[in-house]
Design an enzyme around this catalytic site. Structure first.
Site, PDB file in Angstrom:
ATOM      1  N   SER A  93     -12.516   4.264   4.954  1.00 15.69           N
ATOM      2  CA  SER A  93     -12.954   5.798   4.929  1.00 15.69           C
ATOM      3  C   SER A  93     -11.771   6.582   5.788  1.00 15.69           C
ATOM      4  O   SER A  93     -11.408   5.952   6.865  1.00 15.69           O
ATOM      5  CB  SER A  93     -14.145   5.833   5.616  1.00 15.69           C
ATOM      6  OG  SER A  93     -14.321   7.267   5.754  1.00 15.69           O
TER       7      SER A  93
ATOM      8  N   TYR B 295       1.011  -0.980   0.041  1.00 13.84           N
ATOM      9  CA  TYR B 295      -0.117  -0.176   0.109  1.00 13.84           C
ATOM     10  C   TYR B 295       0.956   1.265   0.117  1.00 13.84           C
ATOM     11  O   TYR B 295       1.718   1.579   0.797  1.00 13.84           O
ATOM     12  CB  TYR B 295      -0.981   0.065   1.329  1.00 13.84           C
ATOM     13  CG  TYR B 295      -2.152  -1.045   1.023  1.00 13.84           C
ATOM     14  CD1 TYR B 295      -2.397  -1.653  -0.150  1.00 13.84           C
ATOM     15  CD2 TYR B 295      -2.600  -1.441   2.387  1.00 13.84           C
ATOM     16  CE1 TYR B 295      -3.258  -2.574  -0.173  1.00 13.84           C
ATOM     17  CE2 TYR B 295      -3.680  -2.463   2.145  1.00 13.84           C
ATOM     18  CZ  TYR B 295      -3.845  -3.089   1.078  1.00 13.84           C
ATOM     19  OH  TYR B 295      -5.051  -4.127   1.015  1.00 13.84           O
TER      20      TYR B 295
ATOM     21  N   GLY C  12     -14.222 -22.618  10.416  1.00 13.91           N
ATOM     22  CA  GLY C  12     -14.162 -21.339  11.506  1.00 13.91           C
ATOM     23  C   GLY C  12     -13.102 -20.555  10.973  1.00 13.91           C
ATOM     24  O   GLY C  12     -12.426 -19.868  12.050  1.00 13.91           O
TER      25      GLY C  12
ATOM     26  N   PHE D 110     -17.700  -0.849  -0.435  1.00 15.20           N
ATOM     27  CA  PHE D 110     -18.562   0.233  -0.956  1.00 15.20           C
ATOM     28  C   PHE D 110     -18.079   0.317  -2.549  1.00 15.20           C
ATOM     29  O   PHE D 110     -18.568   1.201  -3.294  1.00 15.20           O
ATOM     30  CB  PHE D 110     -18.371   1.578  -0.356  1.00 15.20           C
ATOM     31  CG  PHE D 110     -18.817   1.555   0.782  1.00 15.20           C
ATOM     32  CD1 PHE D 110     -19.860   1.646   1.433  1.00 15.20           C
ATOM     33  CD2 PHE D 110     -17.784   1.437   2.103  1.00 15.20           C
ATOM     34  CE1 PHE D 110     -20.693   1.761   2.656  1.00 15.20           C
ATOM     35  CE2 PHE D 110     -18.410   1.284   3.394  1.00 15.20           C
ATOM     36  CZ  PHE D 110     -19.639   1.387   3.775  1.00 15.20           C
TER      37      PHE D 110
ATOM     38  N   LEU E 278     -17.414 -23.604   7.719  1.00 10.66           N
ATOM     39  CA  LEU E 278     -17.211 -24.877   8.217  1.00 10.66           C
ATOM     40  C   LEU E 278     -15.792 -25.027   9.140  1.00 10.66           C
ATOM     41  O   LEU E 278     -15.805 -25.872  10.131  1.00 10.66           O
ATOM     42  CB  LEU E 278     -17.092 -25.994   7.054  1.00 10.66           C
ATOM     43  CG  LEU E 278     -18.387 -26.554   6.422  1.00 10.66           C
ATOM     44  CD1 LEU E 278     -18.310 -27.090   5.232  1.00 10.66           C
ATOM     45  CD2 LEU E 278     -19.078 -27.611   7.450  1.00 10.66           C
TER      46      LEU E 278
ATOM     47  N   SER F  46      -5.782 -14.263   1.759  1.00 13.46           N
ATOM     48  CA  SER F  46      -6.558 -13.385   1.076  1.00 13.46           C
ATOM     49  C   SER F  46      -6.827 -13.704  -0.442  1.00 13.46           C
ATOM     50  O   SER F  46      -5.826 -14.043  -1.007  1.00 13.46           O
ATOM     51  CB  SER F  46      -6.041 -11.916   1.230  1.00 13.46           C
ATOM     52  OG  SER F  46      -7.081 -11.049   0.376  1.00 13.46           O
ATOM     53  N   ASN F  47      -8.209 -13.689  -0.620  1.00 12.73           N
ATOM     54  CA  ASN F  47      -8.510 -13.944  -2.102  1.00 12.73           C
ATOM     55  C   ASN F  47      -8.076 -15.667  -2.501  1.00 12.73           C
ATOM     56  O   ASN F  47      -7.744 -15.766  -3.501  1.00 12.73           O
ATOM     57  CB  ASN F  47      -7.793 -13.058  -3.029  1.00 12.73           C
ATOM     58  CG  ASN F  47      -8.125 -11.609  -2.793  1.00 12.73           C
ATOM     59  OD1 ASN F  47      -9.317 -11.117  -2.661  1.00 12.73           O
ATOM     60  ND2 ASN F  47      -7.117 -10.852  -2.722  1.00 12.73           N
TER      61      ASN F  47
END
Ligand SMILES: NC(=O)c1ccc[n+]([C@@H]2O[C@H](COP(=O)([O-])OP(=O)(O)OC[C@H]3O[C@@H](n4cnc5c(N)ncnc54)[C@H](OP(=O)(O)O)[C@@H]3O)[C@@H](O)[C@H]2O)c1
Length: 309
Positions: A275, A52, A212, A221, A210, A151-152
Site C-alpha cells: 500500500s 520494479y 529457520g 491482498f 525446519l 524468492s519463489n
C-alpha cells in the site's frame, strides 16, 4: 510493531515490510509521506527489485530519502535480481556476472554502498550453484550485500543452492494470503486424493520452518498479479464477507484483519504489503494487537473455498 531476527541472523527487522513495487507510480511528495508513515508505525524494512518500474522504484525511493533527509542506516533495504528483459525476451539469469552487475546497478540507483539483503527473484532453470556462490562471496566480501535469500523457490532448489554457498539463505519470499494458500492446503490435505492435497511446492512451509528460513508473504491482498485484489473478485465474496465480520469483531480495519490472519500462523512470517496509502498503512499496524482464536483462523481459511478433510 513486532521485530524479528530474520532467518536467525538479521536482527531488529520489523515484522511488516513495505514492498516498493508500486512506489514509482507516485509523486516525490506522496513517496515521502508513505516513508514517513512507515517510520511512524515502526516499519524499517523495505523490499525492492531491480525490475520494479524498470529500476525507477529504487531510484525514486532513494530520492525521497534524500529529500526527506532520512538517514540510510534507519532502514533495512532488500532488493532482488535474476529477472531479465521483462518487456522483451523475459527470462531468468543467475550467472555470476549478471548477479554482480545487477547489484552494482541497484546500489547506484539506491544511492547506497550496501544492500542489507539480496534475494534471487525467481528460479533459473539454468542455475549453476557454484557461480551463484562466487557472486555472493564477492558481493559479501566487498561489503555490498550483508545477507542473502531467495524468492519463489522450493526446498530442493534451496538445498541445491545452499550446498555451494558460504552464506546461509535466510529468506524465502513466497505469495501467501487468505486467497492464496497452496503452502497450507497441501499439508492440511496430506494423505487425501483431492486437488488441495497436490503438493506443488515440496512442503516449502515446513521446510522453511525446519531450516529457520523466514517466509516473506508477498501480495497478501491479491488473487495474483493478473487478477488483482481478492476483495473485488467474485470468487472471494464469501472470504471478504467473513473477514469483514471478524474485522468488526476484533475492531480492526479490513487490511489489519488480513494481516492478523497471516501473523497468527506460528511460522513468524514477515508479510510484505504494497500500500502507498498512508491511512491504509497506519490502520495495518493494529494487526499485531489481535490474537485470533484457532476457530476464527480456520473459519477464514474455509471461507476462501478450502474445505477441511
Ligand atoms: N517475489 C515476488 O515474486 C513478488 C511478486 C509480487 C510482489 N512482491 C513484493 O510484494 C510487495 C507487495 O505486493 P503488492 O503491492 O501486490 O501487495 P498488496 O499489499 O497485496 O497490494 C497492494 C495494492 O493493493 C491496494 N489495496 C490494498 N488494500 C486495498 C483496499 N482495501 N482497497 C483498494 N485497494 C487496496 C493498494 O492500494 P493503495 O496503495 O491505494 O493502498 C496497492 O495498490 C511488492 O511491493 C513487492 O515488494 C514480490
Amino acid at each position: 510493531m513486532n521485530y524479528l531476527t530474520v532467518g536467525n541472523e538479521l536482527e531488529g527487522a520489523s515484522q511488516l515490510v513495505l514492498g516498493c513495487m508500486r512506489l514509482a507510480e507516485h509523486s516525490p511528495e506522496e513517496i515521502i509521506s508513505v516513508l514517513e508513515t512507515a517510520g511512524e508505525i515502526g516499519i524499517n524494512f523495505f523490499d525492492h527489485s531491480d525490475v520494479y518500474a524498470g529500476g525507477q522504484s529504487e531510484a525514486k525511493f532513494a530520492q525521497a530519502l534524500q529529500l526527506a533527509k532520512i538517514p540510510r542506516d534507519r532502514f533495512l533495504i532488500q532488493s532482488k535480481c535474476g529477472l531479465r528483459d521483462v518487456h522483451s525476451n523475459y527470462h531468468f539469469d543467475f550467472s555470476k556476472d549478471y548477479i554482480i552487475s545487477s547489484v552494482e546497478a541497484s546500489l547506484k540507483r539506491l544511492q547506497t554502498d550496501y544492500l542489507d539483503v539480496l534475494l534471487l527473484h525467481r528460479p533459473d532453470a539454468l542455475v549453476e550453484p557454484e557461480e551463484v556462490a562466487e557472486a555472493f562471496s564477492r558481493l559479501h566480501q566487498a561489503g555490498k550485500v550483508r545477507y542473502f535469500g531467495v524468492s519463489n523457490q522450493n526446498p530442493y532448489q534451496i538445498e541445491l543452492l545452499q550446498k555451494s554457498l558460504e552464506q546461509p539463505l535466510i529468506i524465502n519470499q513466497l505469495q501467501f494470503g487468505p486467497a492464496h494458500t497452496p503452502m497450507i492446503d497441501a499439508g492440511l490435505n496430506s494423505n487425501m486424493l483431492n486437488q488441495l492435497a497436490v503438493n506443488r511446492d515440496g512442503g516449502v512451509l515446513e521446510y522453511c520452518r525446519l531450516q529457520g528460513i523466514t517466509i516473506q508473504p508477498w501480495s497478501p491482498f491479491q488473487v495474483d498479479l493478473q487478477q488483482g485484489l481478492f476483495m473485488k473478485h467474485p470468487k472471494y465474496a464469501q472470504l471478504t464477507a467473513v473477514l469483514e465480520k471478524f474485522a468488526a469483531a476484533y475492531q480492526l480495519s479490513f487490511e489489519a484483519m488480513v494481516l492478523a490472519w497471516i501473523l497468527r500462523h506460528p511460522a513468524h512470517m514477515q508479510p510484505i504489503v504494497g500500500s502507498m496509502n498512508p491511512d491504509r498503512l497506519r490502520s495495518m499496524a493494529a494487526a499485531f494487537d489481535a490474537e485470533l482464536s484457532r476457530a476464527d483462523w480456520y473459519e477464514i481459511y474455509k471461507s476462501a473455498g478450502n474445505p477441511l478433510p
